[in-house]
Design a protein around this motif. Structure first.
Motif, mmCIF file in Angstrom:
data_model
loop_
_atom_site.group_PDB
_atom_site.id
_atom_site.type_symbol
_atom_site.label_atom_id
_atom_site.label_comp_id
_atom_site.label_asym_id
_atom_site.label_seq_id
_atom_site.Cartn_x
_atom_site.Cartn_y
_atom_site.Cartn_z
ATOM 1 N N ALA A 108 -10.917 12.649 -15.134
ATOM 2 C CA ALA A 108 -10.065 11.660 -15.778
ATOM 3 C C ALA A 108 -9.031 11.123 -14.794
ATOM 4 N N ILE A 109 -8.461 12.014 -13.978
ATOM 5 C CA ILE A 109 -7.502 11.551 -12.970
ATOM 6 C C ILE A 109 -8.225 10.642 -11.976
ATOM 7 N N GLY A 110 -9.444 11.058 -11.584
ATOM 8 C CA GLY A 110 -10.238 10.226 -10.678
ATOM 9 C C GLY A 110 -10.511 8.869 -11.296
ATOM 10 N N MET A 111 -10.829 8.866 -12.599
ATOM 11 C CA MET A 111 -11.126 7.608 -13.282
ATOM 12 C C MET A 111 -9.893 6.722 -13.303
ATOM 13 N N SER A 112 -8.725 7.344 -13.501
ATOM 14 C CA SER A 112 -7.485 6.573 -13.502
ATOM 15 C C SER A 112 -7.273 5.899 -12.147
ATOM 16 N N ILE A 113 -7.532 6.664 -11.071
ATOM 17 C CA ILE A 113 -7.401 6.090 -9.730
ATOM 18 C C ILE A 113 -8.405 4.951 -9.544
ATOM 19 N N VAL A 114 -9.633 5.189 -10.015
ATOM 20 C CA VAL A 114 -10.674 4.161 -9.860
ATOM 21 C C VAL A 114 -10.289 2.887 -10.599
ATOM 22 N N LEU A 115 -9.852 3.013 -11.849
ATOM 23 C CA LEU A 115 -9.576 1.810 -12.638
ATOM 24 C C LEU A 115 -8.449 0.981 -12.035
ATOM 25 N N SER A 116 -7.352 1.640 -11.664
ATOM 26 C CA SER A 116 -6.240 0.833 -11.152
ATOM 27 C C SER A 116 -6.615 0.217 -9.804
ATOM 28 N N ASN A 117 -7.365 0.941 -8.982
ATOM 29 C CA ASN A 117 -7.760 0.363 -7.697
ATOM 30 C C ASN A 117 -8.842 -0.685 -7.843
ATOM 31 N N PHE A 118 -9.664 -0.532 -8.888
ATOM 32 C CA PHE A 118 -10.681 -1.551 -9.174
ATOM 33 C C PHE A 118 -10.009 -2.879 -9.473
ATOM 34 N N ILE A 119 -8.981 -2.834 -10.307
ATOM 35 C CA ILE A 119 -8.271 -4.075 -10.640
ATOM 36 C C ILE A 119 -7.516 -4.597 -9.415
ATOM 37 N N GLN A 120 -6.982 -3.681 -8.626
ATOM 38 C CA GLN A 120 -6.281 -4.128 -7.421
ATOM 39 C C GLN A 120 -7.238 -4.867 -6.493
ATOM 40 N N VAL A 121 -8.446 -4.328 -6.370
ATOM 41 C CA VAL A 121 -9.416 -4.937 -5.467
ATOM 42 C C VAL A 121 -9.935 -6.251 -6.034
ATOM 43 N N THR A 122 -10.247 -6.275 -7.345
ATOM 44 C CA THR A 122 -10.879 -7.475 -7.881
ATOM 45 C C THR A 122 -9.867 -8.563 -8.256
ATOM 46 N N GLN A 123 -8.661 -8.170 -8.634
ATOM 47 C CA GLN A 123 -7.709 -9.181 -9.077
ATOM 48 C C GLN A 123 -6.496 -9.313 -8.148
ATOM 49 N N GLY A 124 -6.428 -8.489 -7.147
ATOM 50 C CA GLY A 124 -5.321 -8.609 -6.204
ATOM 51 C C GLY A 124 -4.141 -7.762 -6.607
ATOM 52 N N PRO A 125 -3.336 -7.392 -5.616
ATOM 53 C CA PRO A 125 -2.233 -6.467 -5.870
ATOM 54 C C PRO A 125 -0.980 -7.113 -6.431
ATOM 55 N N ARG A 126 -0.928 -8.456 -6.500
ATOM 56 C CA ARG A 126 0.341 -9.087 -6.873
ATOM 57 C C ARG A 126 0.581 -9.087 -8.371
ATOM 58 N N ASN A 127 1.842 -9.255 -8.761
ATOM 59 C CA ASN A 127 2.195 -9.434 -10.167
ATOM 60 C C ASN A 127 1.507 -10.675 -10.696
ATOM 61 N N LYS A 128 1.055 -10.604 -11.937
ATOM 62 C CA LYS A 128 0.397 -11.762 -12.545
ATOM 63 C C LYS A 128 1.261 -12.274 -13.682
ATOM 64 N N PRO A 129 2.074 -13.307 -13.429
ATOM 65 C CA PRO A 129 2.936 -13.801 -14.506
ATOM 66 C C PRO A 129 2.238 -14.870 -15.336
ATOM 67 N N ILE A 130 2.517 -14.879 -16.646
ATOM 68 C CA ILE A 130 2.054 -15.984 -17.481
ATOM 69 C C ILE A 130 3.271 -16.580 -18.181
ATOM 70 N N PRO A 131 3.169 -17.865 -18.596
ATOM 71 C CA PRO A 131 4.302 -18.467 -19.309
ATOM 72 C C PRO A 131 4.534 -17.765 -20.634
ATOM 73 N N ALA A 132 5.749 -17.858 -21.134
ATOM 74 C CA ALA A 132 6.093 -17.195 -22.397
ATOM 75 C C ALA A 132 5.241 -17.773 -23.518
ATOM 76 N N LEU A 133 4.687 -16.893 -24.326
ATOM 77 C CA LEU A 133 3.813 -17.334 -25.411
ATOM 78 C C LEU A 133 4.590 -17.590 -26.686
ATOM 79 N N VAL A 134 5.410 -16.633 -27.042
ATOM 80 C CA VAL A 134 6.154 -16.703 -28.303
ATOM 81 C C VAL A 134 7.620 -16.748 -27.939
ATOM 82 N N THR A 135 8.279 -17.827 -28.283
ATOM 83 C CA THR A 135 9.662 -17.970 -27.837
ATOM 84 C C THR A 135 10.672 -17.959 -28.973
#
Lengths: 300, 287, 462
Positions: A108-135
């Motif tokens: 499970a710890i290995g899976m946690s490392i895999v998932l977060s690094n998978f997203i880092q690799v495929t989507q990049g390490p930067r913050n992903k901001p979106i505009p406010a949805l509900v204001t």
């Protein structure tokens, strides 16, 4: 006083998100007795699914109503995380069932490392901001409560009711509780244990996706390593409330959310996580089964 | 190593007075008193759920009794109030050791290692609480060899010498039982408490167990045992105490207890008013 | 039944195809959003997206093809082998091990001693830096940490998810005490160990009553608390900036490795200026520390305290029934494990010359625990192998520049380091749940030393 109520509302919102994640931890722990360390990352996957769906929706249908967009994000994120958690259970946890107890924790710890690094690799390490949805915000005297806070708290309440009903009143819930008590006996009595466990993972993942979507809506940003801290806090919440107990998970989540926001408001924001973890240690040391947990009797 | 048992057999080793144990609303043991004599095998019997194991857990410190006094008198006259000691101190200071109903061996350690772990306290002292032992002083090496000799002695008694280097979890059931008893003996007890030692044994293993228990008694160690199997109890014990619903209903020699109508009623499960009937039948010799 | 009939074979292929299609479909579902779509910020810093269908297709194809091969070929092959094995009975373990096997430890030690001169010879003074530092020292630090944690988790069976806290205590003890009091490495090394042991006892005390996963989560919390205090107690620790300018260790005060010092090592021997010598010195230092750890562990296992640890792992209640004080037994395990972590921390601080809370995140604890479990709990050899494979393997990735030619210049293999580490953790656990070395060596024997199979040992509940 107003300040206090304001912080209370903030704490409840945060606590609801923790509570939603905590339910996944507590259900999985209850049924197969493992800490699904990757659950926090499932929550992060949910937030990313919602984020990507949001981007696609807004580029194709620019004028889409916010409520509809949120609903679509929520549903797709739930489907996504369910599929992921189902697959993870099949591939990484099921082969280890009934084996050495530490093995699934390590996977499970290995899976946690895999998932977060998978997203880092495929989507990049930067913050992903979106505009406010509900204001929208509402003013009650000096207290400001935003619509998104209301949505989060209300949704948590509704989901908890549904889940409580499912676990306590339906055949599926009965199968889950039977599997939790005695897996072998449940199997002998005709409960499809594998299927029950899979469904438990799917249910936990779906709630994590709700939490992820709400988190994205509330903070407007997602990062690949967003799973860890909320994950640990949600697990803390599950333990605090008494692991295995559904209302306990939500109660623990709310408590942690409240402590965090009140501590930040009245003391120092720097040590808010220290306060949370210290509380966890305190509760476990003096009441090791958590607030709503069943006491464990030492069998000699 | 053998001590004369006859000269000592009359004094009391264990005295339990007014023992009560409450779990929430349930009174598991209610004002229970009995004595065990030195050098004897005392059996504690009773139907399922009578509270035998609870009594054991109180004596060996795994439960703290709600009320009552448990006095252990050692050979040299030293007294210990067991209810005031912590569980490990009961073995370490008062020299009472025990086995468990569900065998608790260190299954991943070898048979020999199991017996060495039991000599922990003696070896700890000899190794100067590890520090002198780390330096490899001869005193520890000597103590270590002595510990192996003691283990060998009990391996021989328990007929396990052949399996000394095998993992304890690999032994057949009967051998595990004997190993658990040998391990308890390696702590050097004056009183040995056995929780259903014969449970699940086949006749041959049962016979081997009896031999082992007799040889332990011949060493001057007193035995307190819980047993279900009446034939075992009657064969080996000197003194029997019968427990039902947390209360003592009979106490005496095996013969006395065997003919006690209350005991028969308890085991056959009859109502209170039927006891008199059985008494009458006993007198007439129809049972 | 030696050869499966053609009919059976075609049935197998049908099944393989079916499962491959299913796996492909699942992979498509899993990856469509995360791989099929890429999110990135455009020049206005707004988040936008584009598709990566090609990449998605390769993921799906790999999943489907992989499943096909597994179901169609690998599984039947394994089943056949298992059947053959079952027929042949349990193979006798041969006592006649090869020369290499019998002298494995000696050979390994000699190789380790020769490692720095060999890398200097092969790669030159400057070129050896990479091999001695990035591989040698890096791996040995993890070996030492894992051996230290092994005492707590592997022997005593107490699950500790916050081990990195003691590593941090050791590192900061050295960094701060040398900064404020100017004490040398050789004075502070034992002090760091003692301070870490002290913290081990302090943190160990409250958690004694806890078992299993509760213990795990509280130790995790303690680890996080220590890290958060390091971040926030800026007056003392300088927070996230960390402590820098930590003095180098000297050769027992005889020779210094500071460039300006009169007794500089390279000057004393008339060598050319290079940090390589310092690294080689550090290599032997950490090797010596590792050997000390191994020696203490091996010795302790044969002492009553070590046996009590293992007994505690097997059955705590039985331990108490044998008169063993489980409180002190647990505390000594915590303290000694922490002390070794403290030594490693002090070494880490002097090697880096800089410490910051960044180095002591939960992930480090997880990696160390993973090495202990992957190696096979309790086995020093297994753990060392796991450290070499896991740490060395991921370090190797940094070196794989040639992959840039395959995947294009944008490809940074380092990014995949932790991803592959995590995958390796899962794969090893699924196929070898007991780790590389699953059996345990008995600590005493009458006639012959027989390894105890892993199926008998327990993993503790603490």
């Amino acid at each position: 006083m107003e300040y206090f109520v304001q912080q209370l509302a903030n704490g409840l919102t945060l606590g609801s998100i923790y509570g939603l994640i905590a339910i996944g931890y507590t259900m999985v722990y209850g049924i197969i007795g493992m800490i699904n360390f990757a659950h926090g990352d499932i929550f992060m996957l949910g937030a990313f699914a919602a984020l990507i769906v949001f981007l696609i929706l807004t580029s194709f249908f620019a004028g889409i109503p916010v409520a509809l967009a949120l609903l679509v994000m929520l549903i797709i994120a739930m489907l996504m995380t369910s599929l992921w958690n189902w697959t993870i259970e099949r591939v990484a946890y099921r082969p280890l069932r009934g084996s050495f107890r530490l093995a699934p924790l390590i996977t499970a710890i290995g899976m946690s490392i895999v998932l977060s690094n998978f997203i880092q690799v495929t989507q990049g390490p930067r913050n992903k901001p979106i505009p406010a949805l509900v204001t929208d915000v509402y003013h009650f005297g000096d207290i400001t409560i935003s619509l998104k806070q209301i949505i989060i708290i209300a949704l948590t309440a509704v989901l908890l009711t549904i889940f409580w009903y499912v676990v306590n009143k339906t055949p599926l819930g009965r199968a889950q509780r039977a599997t939790e008590q005695d897996r072998k006996m449940a199997a002998l009595l005709g409960v499809d244990v594998d299927r029950t466990i899979s469904i438990t993972f799917i249910m936990g993942a779906a709630l994590a996706a709700v939490a992820g979507t709400m988190y994205l809506m509330y903070y407007g940003v997602a990062t690949f390593n967003d799973g860890f801290i909320p994950g640990v806090k949600a697990f803390t919440a599950a333990v605090l409330g008494g692991i295995g107990s559904l209302p306990g998970a939500v109660l623990g989540g709310l408590l942690i959310g409240l402590i965090e926001s009140l501590w930040s408001a009245y003391f120092t924001i720097a040590y808010k996580d220290v306060a949370t973890f210290a509380l966890l240690a305190f509760v476990l040391i003096f009441k090791p089964t958590g607030i709503l947990g069943r006491p464990e009797v030492e069998k000699v | 190593m053998s001590l004369g048992t006859n000269s000592m057999s009359n004094d009391t080793i264990l005295k339990v007075e007014h023992l009560s144990m409450r779990f929430g609303g349930l009174m598991a043991i209610n004002d229970f008193s009995f004595e065990a004599k030195r050098g004897e095998i005392t059996a504690l019997i009773g139907p399922n759920g009578a509270g035998k194991t609870t009594v054991f857990n109180c004596i060996t410190g795994f439960y703290k009794p709600t009320m009552g006094m448990i006095t252990l008198t050692q050979r040299d006259g030293e007294h210990y109030l067991l209810e005031r000691l912590r569980d490990f101190e009961i073995t370490k200071l008062a020299r009472v050791s025990r086995t468990f109903q569900n065998i608790r061996l260190f299954s991943g350690l070898t048979v020999l290692e199991n017996l060495l772990v039991a000599q922990h306290n003696a070896l700890m002292k000899a190794s100067g609480y590890t520090i002198l032992g780390l330096l490899g002083l001869p005193a520890y090496r000597k103590a270590s060899a002595a510990a192996i000799d003691k283990a060998k002695y009990w391996l021989d008694k328990a007929n396990l010498t052949e399996r000394a280097d095998d993992p304890a979890g690999d032994l057949p059931y009967g051998a595990q039982r004997r190993l658990e008893i040998a391990r308890a003996m390696c702590t050097g007890p004056e009183l040995l408490c056995l929780d259903e030692p014969a449970a699940g044994l086949n006749p041959r293993e049962s016979a081997a167990l009896n031999t082992l228990l007799h040889s332990i008694r011949d060493e001057g160690v007193s035995i307190l045992l819980i047993e279900h199997d009446m034939s075992v109890v009657m064969e080996i014990s000197d003194h029997v105490v019968v427990l039902e619903y947390g209360q003592k209903i009979s106490d005496g020699t095996p013969d006395h207890v065997k003919n006690d109508p209350k005991v028969i009623a308890a085991y056959l499960g009859v109502e209170d008013d039927e006891v008199e009937e059985i008494e009458e039948q006993l007198d007439e010799g129809t049972i | 039944m030696t050869q499966p009939s053609a009919l059976e074979n075609s049935g197998l292929m049908m099944q393989a195809v079916k499962e491959a299609v299913f796996a492909g479909a699942v992979a498509f579902g899993l990856f469509i959003l995360y791989v099929g779509i890429e999110t990135y910020q455009d020049i206005n810093n707004a988040l936008v997206w584009r598709t990566r269908w090609g990449l998605l297709f390769s993921f799906v194809a790999i999943a489907a093809f992989g499943r096909f091969v597994v179901v169609g070929f690998i599984k039947p092959h394994l089943d056949k082998r298992k059947r053959a094995k079952a027929k042949a009975g349990i193979p006798e373990v041969t006592d006649h091990k090869g020369f290499f096997h019998r002298h494995f430890l000696k050979i390994a030690l000699v190789l380790l001693l020769l490692y720095p001169p060999l890398s200097v010879m092969l790669a030159g003074t400057q070129g050896s830096l990479k091999y001695v530092d990035n591989f040698g020292i890096q791996i040995l630090i993890y070996v030492m940490l894992a051996w230290g944690l092994n005492i707590v988790v592997g022997l005593a069976g107490l699950l500790d998810l916050g081990y990195v806290a003691f590593y941090a205590v050791g590192a900061y003890s050295y960094a701060l005490l040398s900064e404020h009091f100017g004490l040398s490495f050789w004075v502070l090394l034992p002090m760091a160990g003692i301070l870490a042991a002290f913290w081990g006892i302090i943190l160990g005390f409250p958690v004694l009553r806890l078992r299993g996963d509760y213990l795990a989560i509280v130790t995790l919390a303690f680890g996080e608390i220590i890290r958060l205090v390091l971040i926030n107690w800026t007056v003392v620790t300088k927070g996230t900036f960390g402590v820098s300018g930590i003095p180098k260790a000297s050769f027992f005060g005889i020779w210094s490795f500071d460039v300006g010092a009169p007794n500089n090592f390279t000057k004393a021997f008339g060598l050319s200026m290079s940090s390589a010598y310092y690294k080689i010195f550090l290599f032997y230092l950490i090797l010596a520390l590792c050997m000390l750890t191994a020696y203490v562990t091996i010795k302790l296992r044969r002492m009553p305290i070590g046996r009590a640890w293992e007994a505690l792992r097997e059955d705590e209640i039985a331990c108490r029934s044998l008169g063993i004080n489980t409180v002190t037994t647990k505390l000594t395990a915590f303290a000694i494990g922490a002390m070794i972590g403290g030594f490693a921390g002090a070494f880490f601080a002097t090697r880096q010359g800089f410490v910051s809370p960044e180095s002591f995140v939960f992930l480090e604890s997880a990696v160390i625990l993973a090495i202990v479990v992957l190696g096979g709990m309790g086995s020093l050899t297994g753990i060392a192998i796991a450290a070499i494979v896991m740490v060395g393997g991921t370090e190797l990735l940094r070196e794989m520049e040639f992959l840039k030619h395959v995947f294009g210049p944008d490809f940074t293999p380092e990014l995949y380091r932790m991803l592959l580490f995590g995958l390796a953790m899962i794969v090893v656990m699924v196929f070898k749940p007991r780790g590389f070395v699953g059996s345990r060596e008995p600590t005493a024997y009458l006639k012959e030393r027989k390894a105890v199979s892993g199926s008998f040992t327990k993993e503790g509940h603490g």
